[in-house]
Enzyme design. Structure first.
Site, short mmCIF file in Angstrom:
data_model
loop_
_atom_site.label_atom_id
_atom_site.label_comp_id
_atom_site.label_asym_id
_atom_site.label_seq_id
_atom_site.Cartn_x
_atom_site.Cartn_y
_atom_site.Cartn_z
N LYS A 197 -24.73 -31.71 -20.56
CA LYS A 197 -24.07 -31.13 -19.38
C LYS A 197 -22.72 -30.53 -19.78
O LYS A 197 -22.41 -29.40 -19.46
CB LYS A 197 -23.90 -32.22 -18.32
N GLU A 203 -21.91 -37.55 -29.66
CA GLU A 203 -23.21 -37.84 -30.29
C GLU A 203 -24.07 -36.57 -30.33
O GLU A 203 -24.67 -36.23 -31.35
CB GLU A 203 -23.97 -38.90 -29.48
N GLY A 259 -25.32 -36.31 -14.55
CA GLY A 259 -26.19 -36.47 -15.72
C GLY A 259 -27.39 -37.36 -15.44
O GLY A 259 -28.53 -37.03 -15.79
N ARG A 260 -27.16 -38.48 -14.77
CA ARG A 260 -28.25 -39.44 -14.54
C ARG A 260 -29.16 -39.03 -13.38
O ARG A 260 -30.09 -39.75 -13.04
CB ARG A 260 -27.68 -40.84 -14.34
N GLU A 345 -24.81 -47.18 -14.32
CA GLU A 345 -23.72 -46.21 -14.43
C GLU A 345 -23.28 -45.78 -13.02
O GLU A 345 -22.11 -45.46 -12.80
CB GLU A 345 -24.14 -45.00 -15.27
N HIS A 376 -45.74 -62.27 -22.39
CA HIS A 376 -45.81 -63.07 -23.62
C HIS A 376 -44.46 -63.10 -24.32
O HIS A 376 -44.37 -63.40 -25.51
CB HIS A 376 -46.90 -62.51 -24.53
N LYS A 496 -15.04 -44.15 -25.67
CA LYS A 496 -15.15 -42.89 -26.42
C LYS A 496 -13.80 -42.58 -27.06
O LYS A 496 -13.72 -42.19 -28.23
CB LYS A 496 -15.51 -41.73 -25.49
O1 F6P Z 1 -22.44 -41.87 -20.69
C1 F6P Z 1 -21.55 -41.01 -20.08
C2 F6P Z 1 -22.17 -39.67 -19.85
O2 F6P Z 1 -21.20 -38.84 -19.35
C3 F6P Z 1 -23.38 -39.73 -18.91
O3 F6P Z 1 -23.03 -39.79 -17.58
C4 F6P Z 1 -24.12 -38.52 -19.31
O4 F6P Z 1 -25.43 -38.57 -18.84
C5 F6P Z 1 -24.01 -38.61 -20.81
O5 F6P Z 1 -22.69 -39.09 -21.04
C6 F6P Z 1 -24.23 -37.32 -21.55
O6 F6P Z 1 -23.34 -36.33 -21.16
P1 F6P Z 1 -23.61 -34.81 -21.51
O7 F6P Z 1 -24.86 -34.40 -20.83
O8 F6P Z 1 -22.41 -34.09 -20.98
O9 F6P Z 1 -23.71 -34.68 -23.00
#
Ligand code: F6P
Length: 531
Positions: A197, A203, A259-260, A345, A376, A496
């Site tokens: 987003k 990452e 995002g979620r 979240e 199990h 972060k």
């Molecule tokens: O974990 C925090 C967060 O901002 C989430 O809400 C989001 O889904 C994720 O990081 C990834 O963010 P982006 O889509 O901006 O890379």
């Protein structure tokens, strides 16, 4: 305050056996069906009076006003000053949904149309890689909401996907993730979807750079190859261009999609490539059906409202701090992980909308694994541990594949587990079966573990849409009662920031760490890395 009513007189001491004895009609009264979902709440530790009180409680909260405000595109995400309009992502073409005075539905469908055309070119082989080979592998690079939804849907709808395409999901900044997921792939047949987003997430951007290097290495470093092997999904068009991805290969979404809550936006591109645009549209139709139901059904017949009320009842009034999600469907392997982000979240919050502390528990710990495997592993604790864990069972009535009556076995197990969690097994029953006295107590199952049983008719793109929207809106309902902002996530930020300050301490000249424990970890790490 909203959650101040004492419910000590209700439900708390009743056992499931008492509740069923007192009200033989409770199962039909506490079962709701809508679309193709049948949800039985009768093994929750409530009775009709408690449910009426919970619905009255809901009426005292800003829930109805906030639901209306969400659908009206108001900025209900107050700390980020944004609308929360994921419901517009599945609005039919003819509907009007506005935020900030703008009808967003035409933009939504314009992106869906572009996604559909692109997905079709991948699916029919018209889109070629740099060397002219057709694309066989799609690697989604994203994390959190830019990973969990498409990854969950990839498993959930695997048998609806074009079988000559394979999908992989890279999310972790652990370099092992990229190496593992690209092992054996031919770069000439591999398309990367960089899904973020913000297009700033550490990452994802690091994995995207790794992917670009991996891909370029196979094409003699020719930058022209990037346009054939990389597409992006983001709200940040400028950053996508800076990264070197052709704007023609970019699919956008908007800041009013959290995002979620984004698996049905362009973030679902991998899903659309897998199942095709018509099946994706079916999934959106399922989401939309649940949206209408959430908006229109009276509270006592409203599936997401009831699921949200059960969450509040179990967490705040009965004091249970954990909640298990138990899909009796191997294809829902990642569903609990998906719900972890959606619910934790969203509602793992410590302050109310006005910034004052909440004095009640908010989101419980969400966890789970598919049954029968879980039986199990951890079900022993669910049945006889002295911490009560309420659970949602999820199952599909009609099998997508079957063999030797296995689907009946699967469902028999699901029904058995919810029954045993509810009714348990008494010492008297064990004695009547001739159980040796020494084994009576070890074999007693107290029961009285609250469960909801959600049975869908069949696993399809449409029912998956309904199921996900059910949980989106139950999360909304619980968040509105808890009076928290379910749409921000400030708690993720500090970690972060600290990671960025610690990184140079691992890689650069030795510098003092902020506390003795971190100092010791950094010291040992550097020693073992010969730094
Ligand atoms: O974990 C925090 C967060 O901002 C989430 O809400 C989001 O889904 C994720 O990081 C990834 O963010 P982006 O889509 O901006 O890379």
């Amino acid at each position: 305050m909203v959650i101040s009513i004492s419910y000590a007189s209700h439900g708390r001491t009743n056992t499931a056996r008492d509740l069923f004895a007192a009200d033989p009609g409770r199962t039909p009264a506490l079962t709701v069906e809508s679309q193709e979902i049948h949800a039985d709440f009768s093994k929750q530790r409530i009775d009709r009076a408690v449910l009426a009180d919970l619905i009255a409680l809901l009426g005292q909260t800003p829930f109805a006003a906030r639901r209306a405000a969400m659908f009206a595109g108001e900025h209900i995400n107050t700390t980020e000053d944004r609308a929360v309009l994921h419901v517009a992502l599945r609005a039919p073409r003819h509907e009007v949904m506005r935020t900030d005075g703008l009808d967003v539905v035409p933009q939504v469908h314009a992106v869906l149309d572009r996604m559909g055309a692109f997905a079709e070119r991948i699916r029919n082989g018209e889109w070629k890689g740099f060397t002219g080979k057709r694309i066989r592998n799609i690697v989604n690079i994203g994390i959190g909401g830019s990973d969990l939804g498409p990854a969950m849907a990839n498993d959930a709808l695997r048998d609806f996907a074009q079988q000559d395409l394979q999908f992989r999901f890279v999310s972790n900044v652990d370099p092992g993730d990229f190496a593992w997921k690209t092992a054996g792939l031919d770069p000439a047949e591999t398309l990367f979807i960089v899904a973020s987003k913000t297009f700033t997430t550490q990452e994802t951007m690091t994995n995207a750079r790794t992917a670009r290097a991996w891909s370029l290495a196979a094409f003699g470093g020719d930058e022209k190859s990037v346009a054939r092997h990389f597409v992006a999904v983001s709200t940040a068009a400028d950053l996508v261009t800076q990264f070197g991805i052709d704007p023609a290969n970019m699919f956008i979404f908007w800041d009013w999609v959290g995002g979620r809550y984004s698996m049905d936006s362009a973030i679902g591109l991998a899903t659309m490539i897998a199942i095709g645009a018509p099946a994706f549209a079916e999934m959106l139709a399922g989401f939309h059906e649940m949206d209408r139901h959430f908006l229109e059904a009276p509270a006592e017949r409203n599936l997401p409202v009831l699921l949200g009320l059960m969450q509040v009842w179990n967490t705040d009034f009965l004091g249970f701090e954990s909640h298990a999600v138990l899909p009796y469907c191997q294809h829902l392997t990642r569903f609990a992980a998906y719900l972890q982000q959606l619910e934790m979240e969203s509602n793992g919050k410590r302050v109310q909308l006005d910034g004052t502390p909440v004095n009640w528990h908010t989101c419980p710990v969400i966890w789970g694994e598919p049954g029968t495997n879980g039986q199990h592993a951890f079900y022993q604790m669910l049945h006889q541990g002295n911490i009560t864990v309420p659970a949602d069972f999820i199952a599909f009535a009609e099998p997508n594949v079957d063999s030797l009556g296995m689907h009946d076995m699967l469902l028999a197990n699901a029904f058995a587990q919810t029954r045993v969690m509810g009714f348990g097994q008494t010492a008297e029953e064990l004695r009547a079966q001739g159980t040796p006295e020494a084994l009576i107590e070890p074999k007693v199952m107290p029961g009285n573990r609250p469960t909801t049983f959600i049975m869908c008719r069949k696993r399809t793109p449409r029912s998956l849409g309904q199921l996900v929207a059910l949980y989106e809106h139950s999360t909304f309902t619980a968040g509105a009662i808890w009076n928290v902002n379910s749409f921000d996530q400030w708690g993720v930020e500090l970690g972060k920031k600290v990671a960025s300050t610690l990184l140079p301490m691992l890689t650069g000249p030795a510098t003092p760490a902020p506390d003795p424990s971190t100092a010791s970890l950094v010291h040992r790490y550097r020693q073992w890395r010969n730094r």
